[in-house]
Enzyme design. Structure first.
Site, PDB file in Angstrom:
ATOM      1  N   HIS A 179     -11.698   9.244   3.754  1.00 21.45           N
ATOM      2  CA  HIS A 179     -11.135   7.957   3.347  1.00 21.45           C
ATOM      3  C   HIS A 179     -12.202   6.861   3.408  1.00 21.45           C
ATOM      4  O   HIS A 179     -12.051   5.846   4.102  1.00 21.45           O
ATOM      5  CB  HIS A 179      -9.946   7.577   4.226  1.00 21.45           C
ATOM      6  CG  HIS A 179      -8.955   6.693   3.524  1.00 21.45           C
ATOM      7  ND1 HIS A 179      -7.614   6.729   3.771  1.00 21.45           N
ATOM      8  CD2 HIS A 179      -9.128   5.731   2.582  1.00 21.45           C
ATOM      9  CE1 HIS A 179      -6.994   5.833   3.023  1.00 21.45           C
ATOM     10  NE2 HIS A 179      -7.893   5.212   2.287  1.00 21.45           N
ATOM     11  N   ASP A 189       1.083   5.395 -16.839  1.00 22.77           N
ATOM     12  CA  ASP A 189       1.550   4.301 -15.991  1.00 22.77           C
ATOM     13  C   ASP A 189       2.844   3.788 -16.613  1.00 22.77           C
ATOM     14  O   ASP A 189       2.847   3.417 -17.787  1.00 22.77           O
ATOM     15  CB  ASP A 189       0.508   3.180 -15.932  1.00 22.77           C
ATOM     16  CG  ASP A 189       0.809   2.148 -14.839  1.00 22.77           C
ATOM     17  OD1 ASP A 189       1.989   1.804 -14.670  1.00 22.77           O
ATOM     18  OD2 ASP A 189      -0.130   1.706 -14.161  1.00 22.77           O
ATOM     19  N   THR A 223      -8.320   9.443  -4.713  1.00 13.34           N
ATOM     20  CA  THR A 223      -8.892   8.424  -3.832  1.00 13.34           C
ATOM     21  C   THR A 223      -7.850   7.364  -3.475  1.00 13.34           C
ATOM     22  O   THR A 223      -8.206   6.279  -3.032  1.00 13.34           O
ATOM     23  CB  THR A 223     -10.102   7.737  -4.498  1.00 13.34           C
ATOM     24  OG1 THR A 223      -9.703   7.226  -5.784  1.00 13.34           O
ATOM     25  CG2 THR A 223     -11.270   8.703  -4.677  1.00 13.34           C
ATOM     26  N   SER A 224      -6.566   7.675  -3.652  1.00 17.58           N
ATOM     27  CA  SER A 224      -5.508   6.688  -3.447  1.00 17.58           C
ATOM     28  C   SER A 224      -4.755   6.903  -2.141  1.00 17.58           C
ATOM     29  O   SER A 224      -5.020   6.246  -1.141  1.00 17.58           O
ATOM     30  CB  SER A 224      -4.549   6.688  -4.640  1.00 17.58           C
ATOM     31  OG  SER A 224      -5.207   6.214  -5.797  1.00 17.58           O
ATOM     32  N   ARG A 225      -3.780   7.809  -2.141  1.00 16.79           N
ATOM     33  CA  ARG A 225      -2.993   8.113  -0.956  1.00 16.79           C
ATOM     34  C   ARG A 225      -2.740   9.614  -0.905  1.00 16.79           C
ATOM     35  O   ARG A 225      -2.425  10.233  -1.918  1.00 16.79           O
ATOM     36  CB  ARG A 225      -1.661   7.352  -0.955  1.00 16.79           C
ATOM     37  CG  ARG A 225      -1.788   5.858  -0.681  1.00 16.79           C
ATOM     38  CD  ARG A 225      -2.226   5.584   0.757  1.00 16.79           C
ATOM     39  NE  ARG A 225      -2.316   4.167   1.056  1.00 16.79           N
ATOM     40  CZ  ARG A 225      -3.413   3.439   0.928  1.00 16.79           C
ATOM     41  NH1 ARG A 225      -4.527   4.002   0.468  1.00 16.79           N
ATOM     42  NH2 ARG A 225      -3.423   2.153   1.242  1.00 16.79           N
ATOM     43  N   CYS A 231      -2.890   5.403  -7.968  1.00 16.13           N
ATOM     44  CA  CYS A 231      -1.585   4.758  -7.850  1.00 16.13           C
ATOM     45  C   CYS A 231      -1.167   4.676  -6.386  1.00 16.13           C
ATOM     46  O   CYS A 231      -1.671   5.426  -5.544  1.00 16.13           O
ATOM     47  CB  CYS A 231      -0.528   5.511  -8.659  1.00 16.13           C
ATOM     48  SG  CYS A 231      -0.489   7.291  -8.384  1.00 16.13           S
ATOM     49  N   PRO A 232      -0.251   3.772  -6.056  1.00 17.73           N
ATOM     50  CA  PRO A 232       0.223   3.641  -4.675  1.00 17.73           C
ATOM     51  C   PRO A 232       1.188   4.762  -4.327  1.00 17.73           C
ATOM     52  O   PRO A 232       1.675   5.485  -5.209  1.00 17.73           O
ATOM     53  CB  PRO A 232       0.924   2.282  -4.681  1.00 17.73           C
ATOM     54  CG  PRO A 232       1.433   2.162  -6.082  1.00 17.73           C
ATOM     55  CD  PRO A 232       0.391   2.803  -6.954  1.00 17.73           C
ATOM     56  N   ASP A 246     -10.432  12.090  -1.075  1.00 14.05           N
ATOM     57  CA  ASP A 246     -10.897  11.105  -0.101  1.00 14.05           C
ATOM     58  C   ASP A 246      -9.758  10.713   0.826  1.00 14.05           C
ATOM     59  O   ASP A 246      -9.964   9.990   1.787  1.00 14.05           O
ATOM     60  CB  ASP A 246     -11.452   9.860  -0.816  1.00 14.05           C
ATOM     61  CG  ASP A 246     -12.072   8.874   0.164  1.00 14.05           C
ATOM     62  OD1 ASP A 246     -12.907   9.314   0.982  1.00 14.05           O
ATOM     63  OD2 ASP A 246     -11.717   7.681   0.126  1.00 14.05           O
ATOM     64  N   GLU A 275      -3.814  12.743   7.366  1.00 11.77           N
ATOM     65  CA  GLU A 275      -5.075  12.182   7.858  1.00 11.77           C
ATOM     66  C   GLU A 275      -4.915  11.282   9.073  1.00 11.77           C
ATOM     67  O   GLU A 275      -5.888  11.014   9.790  1.00 11.77           O
ATOM     68  CB  GLU A 275      -5.752  11.374   6.746  1.00 11.77           C
ATOM     69  CG  GLU A 275      -5.062  10.067   6.390  1.00 11.77           C
ATOM     70  CD  GLU A 275      -5.814   9.295   5.306  1.00 11.77           C
ATOM     71  OE1 GLU A 275      -6.255   8.182   5.608  1.00 11.77           O
ATOM     72  OE2 GLU A 275      -5.953   9.803   4.186  1.00 11.77           O
ATOM     73  N   ILE A 308      -8.175  -0.706  -9.927  1.00 12.53           N
ATOM     74  CA  ILE A 308      -9.073   0.418  -9.654  1.00 12.53           C
ATOM     75  C   ILE A 308      -9.062   1.394 -10.815  1.00 12.53           C
ATOM     76  O   ILE A 308     -10.113   1.882 -11.251  1.00 12.53           O
ATOM     77  CB  ILE A 308      -8.683   1.118  -8.339  1.00 12.53           C
ATOM     78  CG1 ILE A 308      -8.849   0.158  -7.160  1.00 12.53           C
ATOM     79  CG2 ILE A 308      -9.529   2.365  -8.124  1.00 12.53           C
ATOM     80  CD1 ILE A 308      -8.342   0.710  -5.839  1.00 12.53           C
TER      81      ILE A 308
END
Length: 349
Positions: free
Chosen positions: A298, A178, A235-237, A208-209, A261, A266, A159
């Site tokens: 999300h 990264d 837009t990840s977590r 990233c996760p 997002d 949430e 992504i």
């Protein structure tokens, strides 16, 4: 074989059901859809099922996994890439099969991140509302040209790379962070540590996760290091961001804008209609009062292509389990985790 699908929305039924119907002759599986999310309160709905299918806000902690095992469930299928909501060690200890959908239409999430940047930067959300009221005044809608701006990409998995490719097309300069660099990013920009990246970037996008090493990667110190007026996109977590610190940075006008997002709290809100409820999350409600903040529910993954890919991959994972053949998307194997949380690279999901 019975598969209990939790947090099932109409589109889940449509896409999973459609793919299942197309392969029903070779796949004797009964789908049972539950609109409720999986938790300790609803785990009894899995009784009689051989496998469960879950999504990002289902809770699979130790008590839930133990209850699933006691109910005869032997497989957990995630119709998403992230697995931070699953206690993999307990699942592995009990001999459960666990598999995810590691990559589905990365362009869908990347394109949505770009859409958030464009919307927030050019105030198209505010312009839309004004025009509907007959107000064509441009005051307060001033944006910035993206061409020539510096973009920070945190996480260069599939992504993150798709996002970088798009932003390079806008004529932006890119810096990425990264701990596990990839040569695939070389055509788009350069790697840098966070201390170097954050002060230079006009926009920062998270890809990233959520792991122990990335939880609240955006906090008071990293926000202070960001360029004044920079825009942050996630837009990840939700857990990647310290919400309280972000609110403080917005109030101080150090952070120029925020597009979310995802949100750490949430789980009890997103994917359901709460328009007639009094929402108790004060931090989320505070965020919605800022004119330079966008919050979505999300939906970055939510494209026809992504849903079709998720359904196909999920049912293929189940087929691998049913036939007892190696599954390339398995998260547990032979008593050892395929993914070590402490050493997991910062990569997109």
């Amino acid at each position: 074989m019975k598969l209990a699908v939790f947090s099932a929305k109409p589109y889940d039924k449509r896409y999973l059901g459609g793919v299942h119907a197309a392969r029903a002759d070779a796949d004797p599986v009964e789908l049972i859809f539950h609109e409720f999310s999986l938790s300790q309160d609803t785990v009894s709905l899995a009784n009689g099922a051989d496998a469960v299918c879950v999504f990002v806000n289902d809770s699979l902690d130790t008590p839930v996994i133990e209850a699933l095992h006691n109910a005869g469930v032997r497989a957990i299928l995630l119709r998403c890439a992230g697995f931070n909501n699953v206690d993999l060690r307990t699942a592995e200890k009990l001999g459960l099969f666990v598999a995810n959908v590691p990559s589905y239409s990365p362009e869908a999430v990347a394109e949505f991140a770009v859409a958030l940047i464009q919307t927030l930067n050019r105030n198209t959300h505010r312009a839309y509302n004004r025009v509907r009221e007959g107000n064509f005044n441009l005051e307060g809608l001033l944006g910035r040209t993206l061409h020539g701006k510096t973009i920070g990409v945190i996480g260069t998995g599939k992504i993150g790379l798709a996002f970088a490719r798009i932003m390079k097309g806008f004529g932006c300069s890119l810096l990425a962070f990264d701990p596990y660099p990839t040569d695939a990013f070389a055509p788009y920009g350069e790697y840098a540590d966070l201390d170097t990246l954050l002060p230079q970037c006009d926009f920062v996008s998270l890809h990233c996760p959520l792991t122990d090493s990335t939880r609240q990667i955006i906090s008071e110190p990293t926000l202070a290091a960001m360029k004044p007026g920079a825009v942050l996109v996630n837009t990840s977590r939700g857990g990647l961001i310290d919400t309280g610190a972000v609110i403080a940075a917005l109030k101080a006008r150090h952070l120029g804008g925020l597009a979310l997002d995802v949100y750490e709290g949430e789980g009890s809100l997103f994917y359901n209609d709460h328009s007639a409820d009094i929402i108790q999350d004060d931090e989320l409600m505070r965020l919605t009062t800022f004119p330079n903040v966008l919050v979505c529910g999300h939906q970055a993954f939510f494209t026809e292509e992504a849903l079709a890919e998720i359904a196909n991959c999920t049912l293929q994972n189940l087929e691998d389990f049913r036939r007892k053949v190696p599954c390339k998307n398995s998260l547990v194997r032979e008593g050892h985790l395929l993914v070590k949380r402490a050493s997991l690279p910062v990569r997109s999901v």
